[in-house]
Design a protein around this motif. Structure first.
Motif, PDB file in Angstrom:
ATOM      1  N   UNK A  44       0.838  -1.211   0.000  1.00  0.00           N
ATOM      2  CA  UNK A  44       0.000   0.000   0.000  1.00  0.00           C
ATOM      3  C   UNK A  44       0.868   1.255   0.000  1.00  0.00           C
ATOM      4  N   UNK A  45       1.950   1.248   0.780  1.00  0.00           N
ATOM      5  CA  UNK A  45       2.861   2.402   0.792  1.00  0.00           C
ATOM      6  C   UNK A  45       3.494   2.600  -0.582  1.00  0.00           C
ATOM      7  N   UNK A  50       4.431   6.659  -0.380  1.00  0.00           N
ATOM      8  CA  UNK A  50       4.771   7.244   0.918  1.00  0.00           C
ATOM      9  C   UNK A  50       5.688   6.312   1.695  1.00  0.00           C
ATOM     10  N   UNK A  51       6.431   6.895   2.633  1.00  0.00           N
ATOM     11  CA  UNK A  51       7.290   6.089   3.498  1.00  0.00           C
ATOM     12  C   UNK A  51       6.484   5.613   4.711  1.00  0.00           C
ATOM     13  N   UNK A  52       7.089   4.831   5.610  1.00  0.00           N
ATOM     14  CA  UNK A  52       6.342   4.321   6.767  1.00  0.00           C
ATOM     15  C   UNK A  52       5.786   5.401   7.696  1.00  0.00           C
ATOM     16  N   UNK A  56       5.264  11.710   1.768  1.00  0.00           N
ATOM     17  CA  UNK A  56       5.240  11.477   0.319  1.00  0.00           C
ATOM     18  C   UNK A  56       6.669  11.474  -0.218  1.00  0.00           C
ATOM     19  N   UNK A  57       6.958  10.525  -1.101  1.00  0.00           N
ATOM     20  CA  UNK A  57       8.278  10.465  -1.722  1.00  0.00           C
ATOM     21  C   UNK A  57       8.463  11.616  -2.692  1.00  0.00           C
ATOM     22  N   UNK A  58       9.690  12.043  -2.805  1.00  0.00           N
ATOM     23  CA  UNK A  58      10.064  13.015  -3.822  1.00  0.00           C
ATOM     24  C   UNK A  58       9.940  12.316  -5.177  1.00  0.00           C
ATOM     25  N   UNK A  59       9.351  12.978  -6.128  1.00  0.00           N
ATOM     26  CA  UNK A  59       9.169  12.384  -7.448  1.00  0.00           C
ATOM     27  C   UNK A  59      10.340  12.736  -8.350  1.00  0.00           C
ATOM     28  N   UNK A  60      10.663  11.831  -9.254  1.00  0.00           N
ATOM     29  CA  UNK A  60      11.659  12.141 -10.278  1.00  0.00           C
ATOM     30  C   UNK A  60      11.119  13.195 -11.242  1.00  0.00           C
ATOM     31  N   UNK A 144      10.134   2.130   1.528  1.00  0.00           N
ATOM     32  CA  UNK A 144       8.845   1.449   1.481  1.00  0.00           C
ATOM     33  C   UNK A 144       8.766   0.399   2.582  1.00  0.00           C
ATOM     34  N   UNK A 145       9.909  -0.097   3.036  1.00  0.00           N
ATOM     35  CA  UNK A 145       9.950  -1.057   4.138  1.00  0.00           C
ATOM     36  C   UNK A 145      10.027  -0.295   5.455  1.00  0.00           C
ATOM     37  N   UNK A 146       9.356  -0.789   6.456  1.00  0.00           N
ATOM     38  CA  UNK A 146       9.398  -0.153   7.764  1.00  0.00           C
ATOM     39  C   UNK A 146       8.135  -0.464   8.542  1.00  0.00           C
TER      40      UNK A 146
END
Length: 169
Positions: A44-45, A50-52, A56-60, A144-146
């Motif tokens: 789902x993340x 998103x991180x744990x 929101x992740x920075x996009x390329x 993504x892991x956490x």
């Protein structure tokens, strides 16, 4: 003296506590269920980008419009084959749950990396319809892991369900 006495058969309580203790002695089934829940939340993340901690992740794409032109698949880590997404697995190691991937580039996405050439003076790759030559490329971390707050709630729910089941049989 005023007293209250429980004089009923205590066998049911004793049996429930015995079953509860058995879960503690052999938590494998519980840990497997927790692992499956953690696999789901990890995917789902990845899907949500998103991180744990739900950051929101920075996009390329904003950094490089050429990346956006050539991107295949939906989301940052969801390429057309969903290889990393589908590789997420869990297992029980003693009294611990382990969640991860054996995909080589999984580490790069989890921790970030600086990619440098091994056998050439520069990296050379195509992005969009342009050929790029660079001394190095920075891949930002996309954890993504956490273990998230939602994961904690899921684990507590699993424990409550297991204990409730053990006591009520």
């Amino acid at each position: 003296m005023t007293v209250f006495s429980v004089g009923q058969d205590m066998a049911g309580i004793r049996d429930g506590l015995t079953r509860l203790a058995a879960v503690g002695r052999n938590p494998h089934r519980l840990l497997e269920a927790i692992g499956l829940g953690l696999e789901t939340s990890t995917r789902e993340r990845m899907r949500d980008g998103v991180d744990p901690d739900s950051v929101k992740w920075e996009s390329y794409a904003p950094l490089n419009s050429l990346y956006a032109q050539g991107k295949k698949g939906s989301g940052i880590l969801l390429g057309p084959d969903l290889h990393l997404y589908n590789s997420i697995r869990s297992g029980v190691d003693g009294n611990a749950v382990v969640v991860g991937t054996d995909v080589k580039y999984g580490r790069v996405h989890q921790y970030g990396a600086i990619i440098t050439p091994k056998n050439a003076p520069q990296l050379s790759f195509t992005m969009g319809d342009k050929r790029i030559h660079a001394a190095s490329v920075h891949i930002p971390a996309r954890p993504y892991l956490g273990f998230s707050g939602e994961d904690r709630e899921m684990v507590v729910g699993q424990l409550e369900d297991m204990y409730r089941s053990a006591i009520r049989r």
